[in-house]
Design a protein around this motif. Structure first.
Motif, PDB file in Angstrom:
ATOM      1  N   PHE A 119       0.831  -1.202   0.000  1.00  0.00           N
ATOM      2  CA  PHE A 119       0.000   0.000   0.000  1.00  0.00           C
ATOM      3  C   PHE A 119       0.866   1.252   0.000  1.00  0.00           C
ATOM      4  N   SER A 120       1.945   1.241   0.758  1.00  0.00           N
ATOM      5  CA  SER A 120       2.854   2.396   0.774  1.00  0.00           C
ATOM      6  C   SER A 120       3.450   2.638  -0.601  1.00  0.00           C
ATOM      7  N   GLU A 121       3.795   1.555  -1.315  1.00  0.00           N
ATOM      8  CA  GLU A 121       4.310   1.701  -2.676  1.00  0.00           C
ATOM      9  C   GLU A 121       3.212   2.220  -3.604  1.00  0.00           C
ATOM     10  N   TYR A 122       1.995   1.757  -3.381  1.00  0.00           N
ATOM     11  CA  TYR A 122       0.861   2.236  -4.169  1.00  0.00           C
ATOM     12  C   TYR A 122       0.691   3.755  -4.010  1.00  0.00           C
ATOM     13  N   ILE A 123       0.747   4.242  -2.793  1.00  0.00           N
ATOM     14  CA  ILE A 123       0.598   5.678  -2.548  1.00  0.00           C
ATOM     15  C   ILE A 123       1.743   6.459  -3.202  1.00  0.00           C
ATOM     16  N   ARG A 124       2.960   5.915  -3.124  1.00  0.00           N
ATOM     17  CA  ARG A 124       4.097   6.572  -3.758  1.00  0.00           C
ATOM     18  C   ARG A 124       3.868   6.710  -5.269  1.00  0.00           C
ATOM     19  N   GLN A 125       3.385   5.623  -5.886  1.00  0.00           N
ATOM     20  CA  GLN A 125       3.148   5.664  -7.330  1.00  0.00           C
ATOM     21  C   GLN A 125       1.938   6.533  -7.684  1.00  0.00           C
ATOM     22  N   PHE A 126       0.953   6.565  -6.804  1.00  0.00           N
ATOM     23  CA  PHE A 126      -0.208   7.431  -7.040  1.00  0.00           C
ATOM     24  C   PHE A 126       0.223   8.892  -7.120  1.00  0.00           C
ATOM     25  N   LYS A 127       1.092   9.296  -6.226  1.00  0.00           N
ATOM     26  CA  LYS A 127       1.593  10.672  -6.248  1.00  0.00           C
ATOM     27  C   LYS A 127       2.321  10.959  -7.567  1.00  0.00           C
ATOM     28  N   GLN A 128       3.053   9.974  -8.075  1.00  0.00           N
ATOM     29  CA  GLN A 128       3.737  10.148  -9.352  1.00  0.00           C
ATOM     30  C   GLN A 128       2.732  10.307 -10.493  1.00  0.00           C
ATOM     31  N   VAL A 129       1.670   9.501 -10.467  1.00  0.00           N
ATOM     32  CA  VAL A 129       0.628   9.601 -11.491  1.00  0.00           C
ATOM     33  C   VAL A 129       0.025  11.000 -11.501  1.00  0.00           C
ATOM     34  N   VAL A 130      -0.250  11.528 -10.313  1.00  0.00           N
ATOM     35  CA  VAL A 130      -0.831  12.875 -10.215  1.00  0.00           C
ATOM     36  C   VAL A 130       0.143  13.913 -10.753  1.00  0.00           C
ATOM     37  N   GLU A 131       1.419  13.773 -10.416  1.00  0.00           N
ATOM     38  CA  GLU A 131       2.435  14.717 -10.900  1.00  0.00           C
ATOM     39  C   GLU A 131       2.540  14.696 -12.424  1.00  0.00           C
ATOM     40  N   GLN A 132       2.222  13.539 -13.031  1.00  0.00           N
ATOM     41  CA  GLN A 132       2.289  13.391 -14.481  1.00  0.00           C
ATOM     42  C   GLN A 132       0.948  13.680 -15.154  1.00  0.00           C
ATOM     43  N   ASN A 133       0.040  14.327 -14.391  1.00  0.00           N
ATOM     44  CA  ASN A 133      -1.269  14.761 -14.893  1.00  0.00           C
ATOM     45  C   ASN A 133      -2.222  13.612 -15.196  1.00  0.00           C
ATOM     46  N   GLY A 134      -2.000  12.467 -14.570  1.00  0.00           N
ATOM     47  CA  GLY A 134      -2.972  11.387 -14.657  1.00  0.00           C
ATOM     48  C   GLY A 134      -4.160  11.675 -13.758  1.00  0.00           C
ATOM     49  N   LEU A 180      -7.748   8.846  -6.754  1.00  0.00           N
ATOM     50  CA  LEU A 180      -8.406   9.655  -7.778  1.00  0.00           C
ATOM     51  C   LEU A 180      -8.062  11.133  -7.619  1.00  0.00           C
ATOM     52  N   THR A 181      -8.164  11.860  -8.712  1.00  0.00           N
ATOM     53  CA  THR A 181      -8.010  13.309  -8.667  1.00  0.00           C
ATOM     54  C   THR A 181      -9.397  13.951  -8.636  1.00  0.00           C
ATOM     55  N   GLN A 182      -9.399  15.251  -8.440  1.00  0.00           N
ATOM     56  CA  GLN A 182     -10.652  15.994  -8.311  1.00  0.00           C
ATOM     57  C   GLN A 182     -11.532  15.866  -9.553  1.00  0.00           C
ATOM     58  N   GLN A 183     -10.939  15.545 -10.695  1.00  0.00           N
ATOM     59  CA  GLN A 183     -11.715  15.407 -11.935  1.00  0.00           C
ATOM     60  C   GLN A 183     -12.726  14.261 -11.870  1.00  0.00           C
TER      61      GLN A 183
END
Length: 240
Positions: A119-134, A180-183
């Motif tokens: 789960f910690s790795e999942y959160i780390r990758q989620f932050k990367q996805v958001v930074e890349q405009n996913g 998820l993002t706000q979109q």
């Protein structure tokens, strides 16, 4: 990071099988399901945690209000509580959506069992996805232990291509962990306005409306739906 937990189900199958506690208070290795999630979220930089529970029993809401005052294991929890009975998980999500007014958030159901390390790795990758405009990172697993699994189609880059009620050649199923993002919120509100009532239809709408969703594979994720799942969860977590 903001987190949210849907804890508004009745837990009727557990009750029918002799489990007296409401599902959020069922203990795994001596720890209530809701407390386990609160602890894990705090370990992953939670700024705020939103929990919705039903008003059918005061046990859960009383417990959550106690957590607001005293924390968990001596640690203060930045917790907001919504008490309302809803017809579905998607409607529970809708009821707390106005509290998720941040660029991104992570949502789970209260009974989801997963590896804390993954789960910690999942959160780390989620932050990367958001930074890349996913627009999102959805947890998936190939451990099929659900009576009505939602199968997930992905491409070679872990982009989600679809959600299906039948296997349709898919290896993966939804793990019930949603980054998820706000979109995503306007999509949710349109689903409710259109009379939809299932989280899987909301997920399909995300794809239909063109949101960019990635998938993160967990090794094992399952829910506590039956009394036997309690022992299974303890065995799985103890092996970790």
């Amino acid at each position: 990071m903001k987190y949210a937990v849907i804890a508004a189900g009745e837990g009727s199958r557990l009750a029918e099988e002799g489990v007296c506690l409401p599902k959020p208070l069922v203990r795994i290795n001596g720890e209530a399901l809701i407390d386990r999630l609160l602890r894990i979220f705090m370990d992953n930089e939670a700024d705020e945690i939103v929990v919705i529970c039903n008003n059918l029993s005061q046990m859960v809401s009383n417990h959550l209000h106690d957590v607001q005052e005293k924390g968990v294991a001596g640690k203060r929890i930045p917790l907001k509580v919504v008490v309302k009975t809803t017809p579905s998980s998607m409607h529970s999500f809708y009821e707390i959506s106005h509290l998720l007014d941040v660029p991104c958030f992570c949502l789970t159901t209260v009974d989801t069992i997963f590896s804390e390390k993954m789960f910690s790795e999942y959160i780390r990758q989620f932050k990367q996805v958001v930074e890349q405009n996913g627009n999102g990172l959805m947890g998936i697993t190939d451990f099929v232990d659900d009576e009505k699994p939602l199968f997930v189609g992905t491409d070679a880059q872990w982009n989600i291509t679809g959600f299906y009620d039948v296997q349709n050649g898919c290896k993966w199923i939804s793990a019930g962990i949603y980054g998820l993002t706000q979109q995503a919120i306007p999509v949710l509100r349109r689903c409710v306005a259109n009379g939809e009532s299932r989280m899987r239809n909301f997920q399909r709408a995300l794809v239909t409306e063109g949101l960019a969703l990635k998938a993160f594979p967990f090794d094992t994720v399952f829910d506590i739906d039956h009394a036997a799942d309690i022992e299974k969860a303890e065995r799985f977590l103890n092996e970790k």
